[in-house]
Design an enzyme around this catalytic site. Structure first.
Site, PDB file in Angstrom:
ATOM      1  N   ASP A 483      66.167  23.223   4.581  1.00 29.70           N
ATOM      2  CA  ASP A 483      65.311  22.609   3.563  1.00 29.70           C
ATOM      3  C   ASP A 483      65.691  23.140   2.175  1.00 29.70           C
ATOM      4  O   ASP A 483      66.388  24.152   2.056  1.00 29.70           O
ATOM      5  CB  ASP A 483      63.842  22.946   3.880  1.00 29.70           C
ATOM      6  N   GLU A 486      69.090  21.186  -2.214  1.00 29.66           N
ATOM      7  CA  GLU A 486      69.720  20.269  -3.208  1.00 29.66           C
ATOM      8  C   GLU A 486      70.606  21.019  -4.193  1.00 29.66           C
ATOM      9  O   GLU A 486      71.503  20.375  -4.752  1.00 29.66           O
ATOM     10  CB  GLU A 486      68.628  19.508  -3.943  1.00 29.66           C
ATOM     11  N   ASP A 647      60.220  14.298   2.018  1.00 28.08           N
ATOM     12  CA  ASP A 647      58.769  14.380   1.873  1.00 28.08           C
ATOM     13  C   ASP A 647      58.164  13.018   1.551  1.00 28.08           C
ATOM     14  O   ASP A 647      57.919  12.681   0.396  1.00 28.08           O
ATOM     15  CB  ASP A 647      58.414  15.389   0.781  1.00 28.08           C
TER      16      ASP A 647
END
Ligand SMILES: *[C@@H]1O[C@H](CO)[C@@H](O)[C@H](O)[C@H]1NC(C)=O
Ligand SMILES: *[C@@H]1O[C@H](CO)[C@@H](O)[C@H](O)[C@H]1NC(C)=O
Ligand SMILES: *[C@@H]1O[C@H](CO)[C@@H](O)[C@H](O)[C@H]1NC(C)=O
Ligand SMILES: *[C@@H]1O[C@H](CO)[C@@H](O)[C@H](O)[C@H]1NC(C)=O
Length: 967
Positions: A483, A486, A647
């Site tokens: 997670d 990025e 999300d």
């Protein structure tokens, strides 16, 4: 909640990683200010002229020299370029335009390995042809079979009328460019190609597109799509840049005169921050795709298809086929953020069992961590010893456990705060740096953090050791969830030096705490009718044997050692919806080993982490297929990991949007993908969760996941959802051999397991935009309910009346409307699934609680004969876990008018027998039925033309095969 000034707006966007509202983003966009440059008339850029062309073994090479005075629009024009045209295979043409000096960034071969040309490929045997004008230089790609047809790609567009493009930031006109000439500057590259007016374009991503799967190319003077390529941690906004970057599109052309179609693909191998625009210039008879890039080179691949699926397979030939999934990975996964302790997690596992809802894998979010640090478990709420016992019990029950791993590594707060992953990482020099060589500091969940630098030679060994020590400390995982990669950081770029790192609080309130309670009613909750809702230490010691430093390609280090590049604020402002590139991310001047700049490599972080994690798991779980789900991705990431759609929201709209996300990632060669079932942000409700648990049972990665502070949404929470889940999971588990074979085909050849309807029926234009239904393989069509409070659903059934669709549950033939919608009954708890004629599906006869128990049971076979009796199917069977895959056996089923032949070929021993066969399309009751020459009993139902044989014991290994015949 709306903040009047930028600082607070930044806090909001940070919190919107798990709870954004559209208004917040809009506000932020208005306020982000880059002071970037003004509009620039690129129409005055001179273009290039081609010179010194020479033939090569597989194509040609030439010089491209600037054809006039430099325009220096957003940087410095590069005077001398090289073009290399390589016919790499019959279906693949590689056109690479790069700076002759090789100083622009190029993606190192060590990160994405690409194929070379096959020896015999050349201009004369390729499906595609490269054509060019020398001055001004322009090129176009045609099909050899149709030299006079509209080119597939055509850069002769410099005279097309300019098209106004809305700026991402109010007052910043840098994006409102005029004209479409070829521009190649050190900080700005531009190339445009015409498309047929209103072209059918698919792909480019990652995105949640308001247009659906078919991208919007705009109409008369309009911009349909601005696909921004800058990986971003943001809760699934529509039409903005999100987690991953995939610069590949497919175009599908239909000729209504001949009723035939052809697809082709275009892949730009470039990881720079970019805008890819789809637009239609005013009063023009073409549409356009335009690439605007902050760096790199113009490295294009053209692939000839000519069907949607061959385009995808050819893309896999470039970036690699997806990693093999373990068989258990197709089971049902359950997770949430907000399980307070191990007791709560155990209770959920027990409740799933008590409700008899299959649970294959239990997950934990960051609740697991001690001080929110990677590779830890909290000594009080998730004590390592208890976790170890809990996971051991899961394994004993053929279940699995997966923890989250965050991208950033906590920085030690002081000298007594020993956190080995940090201190060892520092010793081994594996973290990203500031340009002056000092430690780069950002901020994520644990407070101030550093970030792994995947270019660092010791990074893989350090990462492997961290995961290994975590396992030793009790977290004996079967897979890993990546997670925040990025990579996300809550500061705007660097948090600075000399800051008070003892402050470990997040710069915003976590969901579910006072001040940020999730008190909104579920979407559609009727307050008037229903009234107010009541529902609503660091472990281990790292030991290292640091390996010899890996050598990185020296070529193309790019902005990292180009002196004339503005690393912090590139002159051209791409449509990053956060504004500045550093917002909620790393600073673009953050520096990686070898001098690579974050500006050039930002979009590669998630891919590189996935690769490192994949390699680490191969070391830690030898011989087993790594199971990894990653949020950020770049082209080729499917080789290492699957993906979830990030999300999303507990809203009906997002259930619908999950279908396009899953289809997109089939094109991107990351087929193992799924959405947070029942929705992540916001409070879910019974009806939505009921429909979604059923829909997601027909998507590859099947996980229910929820946000902290929201009402519970595990499938046992509501009785109707429990029922719906049991029903859908039973269908899914029966179909596992089919799913598994589809994924074997994906890993072997890049064939997409989940399909848009037109991929299977490419000559039916009424299907070209359908994304409310989808197919699993070529034989299963799913028509989910995507709206509340209905008991029927409309769906289109492809084949124009020539294809027979049978109901999965009843085996009744569907009386489908030709070329338009058919209305199907769809009471709550029922998902419409239809089987195409001509299919032969090997199934697990008895879906059980876990995938392993299901696998141990016997097989059944469902054959759906077409009108002429034909049916065909192949099932790939192996041990479901070996890596590299071990021996396999392929079971082929072939039906003709009055017989079905079943034969296995291969070295994997199939222990389970085929005990039940159902054949549909048998037009009259047979007098005798034989299996392997011996007469057997059967039952026949004329309404469904159904012949059923039970109590069989057919050996699927037998090479000679078994024939079922009737007369
Ligand atoms: C933009 O310009 C204004 C006025 O010159 C200045 O106050 C502001 O700090 C600048 N912003 C950035 C991001 O450079
Ligand atoms: C941007 O464009 C608008 C509308 O054309 C114009 O009014 C404004 O002055 C421009 N701003 C800059 C900074 O060029
Ligand atoms: C580079 O391009 C310039 C400008 O077009 C040209 O004059 C020069 O000859 C080129 N140099 C080489 C080595 O081709
Ligand atoms: C469609 O096919 C016909 C017949 O081959 C051909 O004449 C025509 O040019 C094609 N149309 C397009 C748009 O390619």
């Amino acid at each position: 909640m709306f903040a009047p000034h930028l600082a607070t707006a930044l806090l909001l966007i940070a919190s919107s990683a798990f709870g954004s509202r559209a208004g917040v983003q809009h506000l932020l966009r208005q306020q982000a200010d880059t002071n970037s440059t003004n509009s620039f008339d690129v129409a005055s850029c001179p273009g290039y002229s081609l010179d010194s062309l020479t033939s090569t073994k597989n194509g040609l090479t030439a010089k491209l020299n600037l054809a006039g005075a430099a325009c220096n629009a957003f940087g410095t024009d590069v005077a001398n370029l090289t073009i290399q045209v390589t016919y790499e295979s019959q279906s693949r043409l590689h056109v690479n335009i790069f700076d002759t000096a090789n100083s622009q960034f190029t993606i190192p071969e060590s990160i994405v390995a690409r194929p070379t040309a096959s020896g015999s490929s050349n201009a004369h045997n390729s499906d595609l042809v490269f054509n060019y004008d020398a001055t001004p230089f322009a090129f176009w790609i045609t099909r050899r079979s149709a030299p006079n047809a509209t080119p597939l790609f055509d850069t002769r567009v410099s005279s097309l009328p300019p098209t106004p493009i809305a700026p991402v930031i109010v007052g910043d006109n840098s994006t409102a460019l005029d004209g479409f000439p070829l521009v190649f500057e050190n900080q700005y590259l531009q190339l445009a190609s015409s498309l047929p007016l209103g072209a059918n374009v698919y792909g480019l991503g990652e995105v949640v597109a308001s247009s659906g799967i078919r991208r919007d190319v705009g109409t008369d003077g309009g911009v349909g799509t601005i696909q921004n390529d800058w990986a971003r941690d943001i809760a699934d906004p529509i039409d903005q840049n999100i987690y991953g970057v995939h610069p590949i599109y497919m175009e599908h052309r239909f000729n209504s005169t001949t009723n035939t179609s052809q697809s082709h693909g275009v892949f730009l191998f470039n990881a720079a921050g970019a805008d890819i625009l789809l637009l239609t210039p005013p009063s023009s008879n073409v549409s356009l795709i335009e690439y605007r890039l902050l760096g790199g080179t113009l490295d294009f691949y053209f692939i000839s298809g000519p069907t949607p699926q061959t385009v995808m397979e050819q893309y896999a030939e470039i970036v690699g086929t997806p990693t093999w999934q373990p068989y258990w990975g197709f089971g049902f996964h359950l997770c949430r953020w907000g399980y307070p302790n191990i007791t709560a997690v155990k209770e959920v596992v027990a409740k799933m069992r008590a409700a008899n809802i299959p649970l294959e894998t239990m997950w934990n979010d960051i609740d697991l961590y001690h001080a929110v640090r990677d590779f830890t478990s909290d000594p009080v709420s998730f004590p390592p010893a208890e976790m170890k016992a809990f996971i051991a019990e899961l394994h004993q029950n053929n279940q699995h456990y997966i923890p989250i791993v965050d991208a950033a590594i906590a920085k030690q707060v002081n000298s007594t705060d020993i956190y080995d992953p940090y201190s060892k990482g520092t010793d081994l020099d594996v973290f990203i740096k500031n340009p002056d060589g000092t430690e780069y500091i950002g901020q994520v969940w644990p407070g101030y953090t550093v970030f792994p630098d995947w270019f660092a030679p010791n990074a893989l060994a350090w990462w492997t050791e961290g995961l290994k020590n975590w396992t030793a400390a009790g977290i004996n995982f079967s897979g890993i969830w990546l997670d925040m990669n990025e990579a996300s950081s809550f500061c705007d770029g660097s948090c600075g030096t000399g800051i008070d790192i003892s402050n470990t609080s997040t710069p915003f309130l976590l969901p579910g705490v006072p001040g940020n309670l999730l008190t909104n009613y579920p979407e559609g909750y009727n307050l008037t009718i229903s009234g107010p809702s009541g529902n609503i230490t660091v472990n281990g010691t790292l030991t290292f044997d640091a390996p010899a430093p890996a050598t990185l390609s020296a070529r193309g280090i790019g902005a990292g050692n180009q002196t004339d590049v503005e690393l912090n604020a590139p002159p051209y402002t791409i449509h990053n919806a956060n504004g500045r590139l550093s917002i909620h991310a790393l600073a673009t001047n953050a520096t990686h080993t070898g001098g690579y700049a974050e500006l050039d490599t930002h979009n590669l972080w998630g891919l590189m982490e996935a690769e490192a994690t994949h390699k680490a798991l191969k070391t830690l779980l030898p011989g087993q297929r790594p199971f990894i789900i990653s949020r950020s991705a770049f082209a080729s990431a499917g080789k290492w990991a699957g993906h979830w759609l990030g999300d999303n929201f507990s809203q009906w709209k997002y259930m619908y949007l999950s279908i396009q996300g899953i289809l997109q990632h089939q094109m991107f060669q990351i087929p193992f993908v799924g959405a947070d079932t029942c929705g992540f942000n916001d409070n879910s409700d019974e009806e939505l969760c009921n429909r979604w648990m059923q829909l997601a049972a027909f998507t590859p990665f099947y996980r229910n996941h929820n946000i902290k502070g929201a009402i519970s949404q595990e499938p046992f929470v509501w009785d109707s959802v429990a029922n719906a889940s049991r029903t859908a999971i039973a269908v899914r588990y029966a179909l596992l051999p089919y799913w598994y074979s589809l994924f074997a085909n994906a890993s072997l050849s890049g064939t997409p397991p989940v399909r848009a309807l037109f991929w299977e029926f490419p000559n039916e234009p009424e299907l070209f935009a359908v994304d409310r239904q989808f197919m699993v393989g070529s034989d299963i069509l799913v028509t989910p309910v995507l709206t509340p409070n209905v008991s029927s659903v409309d769906g289109i059934f492809p084949g124009r009346g020539k294809t027979v669709w049978r109901d999965w549950y009843t085996h009744d033939v569907l009386d489908a409307v030709v070329g338009a919608n058919t209305t199907l009954a769809a009471p709550l708890g029922h998902i419409n699934v239809h089987v195409r004629d001509g299919a032969a599906l090997l199934l697990h006869e008895t879906p059980a609680y876990t995938v392993e128990e299901t696998r141990q049971g016997a097989f059944a076979l469902l054959v759906t004969q077409s009108a002429d009796g034909h049916a065909f199917g192949k099932t790939y069977l192996d041990d479901g876990i070996s890596d590299p895959p071990g021996p396999s056996t392929t079971v082929t089923v072939q039906a003709s008018k009055s017989s079905v032949k079943i034969s296995g070929v291969g070295k994997f021993h199939v222990a389970q027998k085929l005990t039940q066969v159902t054949i549909l399309g048998v037009t009259k009751k047979p007098a005798t039925v034989t299996v392997g020459g011996k007469t057997v009993k059967s039952t026949y139902a004329s309404a469904q033309q159904q012949l059923v044989l039970t109590g069989l014991s057919v050996d699927l290994n037998a090479n000679a095969g078994t024939t079922i015949a009737w007369k």
